[in-house]
Design a protein around this motif. Structure first.
Motif, PDB file in Angstrom:
ATOM      1  N   PRO A  65     -28.240  87.307  45.314  1.00 60.04           N
ATOM      2  CA  PRO A  65     -28.453  86.627  44.026  1.00 60.04           C
ATOM      3  C   PRO A  65     -29.609  87.214  43.224  1.00 60.04           C
ATOM      4  CG  PRO A  65     -28.131  85.033  45.797  1.00 60.04           C
ATOM      5  CD  PRO A  65     -28.316  86.366  46.447  1.00 60.04           C
ATOM      6  N   ARG A  70     -29.728  89.724  39.573  1.00 67.59           N
ATOM      7  CA  ARG A  70     -30.577  89.416  38.405  1.00 67.59           C
ATOM      8  C   ARG A  70     -31.458  90.597  38.034  1.00 67.59           C
ATOM      9  NH1 ARG A  70     -35.596  86.967  38.051  1.00 67.59           N
ATOM     10  NH2 ARG A  70     -35.540  86.322  40.240  1.00 67.59           N
ATOM     11  N   LYS A  85     -26.328  83.285  33.586  1.00 71.78           N
ATOM     12  CA  LYS A  85     -25.948  82.515  34.767  1.00 71.78           C
ATOM     13  C   LYS A  85     -26.920  82.748  35.921  1.00 71.78           C
ATOM     14  CE  LYS A  85     -22.191  81.875  38.078  1.00 71.78           C
ATOM     15  NZ  LYS A  85     -20.818  82.282  38.495  1.00 71.78           N
ATOM     16  N   TYR A  86     -27.259  84.014  36.174  1.00 76.61           N
ATOM     17  CA  TYR A  86     -28.126  84.336  37.304  1.00 76.61           C
ATOM     18  C   TYR A  86     -29.606  84.114  36.984  1.00 76.61           C
ATOM     19  CZ  TYR A  86     -24.520  86.211  40.381  1.00 76.61           C
ATOM     20  OH  TYR A  86     -23.445  86.332  41.217  1.00 76.61           O
TER      21      TYR A  86
END
Length: 229
Positions: free
Chosen positions: A147, A151, A221-222
């Motif tokens: 995750p 980003r 979103k990230y």
């Protein structure tokens, strides 16, 4: 505009080939990039050296030269091996496959540097904490590394993708009927090459604009939690 409308079918077909080529090349380049990044971050000297050779070699050779080598040289090599071993007959390398392999291999090197930098940007304390509570390597990667890597990698990833989309135009030199090849053939047939090349310019602008919007959405979103903090 009337001329463009008349040849709209071959332009649409060429655009679909270009988009398919770009997407498949992107998938392959992400695979090469992850392998290259982990090789360069490995504790094994041999893997680090192999990763450095890969990224240095690709970034030092023009894309067009690599594409010609893989398409023509690869075809010759495969047929020479088949003739020497008798395992297969003549093999005609598909232009689309050659384009995907070449672009995936090339941009895999750029993705490797992108992912390597993103992984290094993750605070090492988070990974050590995850390991200390008993997380397995796969859990560390999926819950901690991936995750945050996405980003950190997205700005450079976006740039690589946009450059890759433009680089798909190179496959026209090996005879693939992509957008550029079809537009060039249509423009040459009725002596309106500028008109069709301008149409290609507009189509590429639309593709890159839509790509930029999609990747901005992924970035939001990230980064949502980070922005709220």
């Amino acid at each position: 505009m009337g001329t463009i409308f008349e040849y709209r079918q071959i332009l649409i077909e060429g655009t679909l080939v270009t988009i398919g080529l770009a997407v498949l090349s992107l998938v392959l380049s992400v695979g090469f990039g992850l392998l290259g990044a982990f090789a360069k971050l490995s504790h094994a000297r041999g893997l680090r050296r192999l990763g450095n050779i890969y990224t240095t070699f690709v970034r030092s050779v023009p894309e067009l030269v690599l594409m010609m080598l893989i398409f023509y040289g690869g075809q010759t090599l495969v047929n020479d091996i088949g003739r020497a071993t008798g395992l297969w007959g003549y093999v005609d390398v598909n232009q689309f496959l050659a384009g995907v392999l070449t672009l995936g291999f090339i941009f895999g090197a750029y993705m490797a540097e992108t992912f390597r930098g993103a992984i290094l940007a993750i605070p090492i304390g988070q990974i050590e904490a995850a390991k200390s509570v008993g997380m397995k390597p796969r859990q560390v990667f999926t819950l901690i590394t991936w995750p945050q890597m996405v980003r950190y990698a997205l700005p450079s990833f976006t740039n690589n993708w946009l450059v890759l989309v433009k680089a798909t135009a190179l496959v026209s030199v090996i005879g693939l009927h992509d957008l550029v090849w079809n537009a060039f053939a249509a423009g040459r047939s009725n002596h309106k090459l500028f008109t069709f090349m301008f149409a290609v310019l507009v189509i590429y602008l639309i593709i890159t604009a839509l790509s930029d919007l999609a990747l901005r959405w992924v970035d939001r979103k990230y980064s949502a939690g980070v922005k709220r903090a």
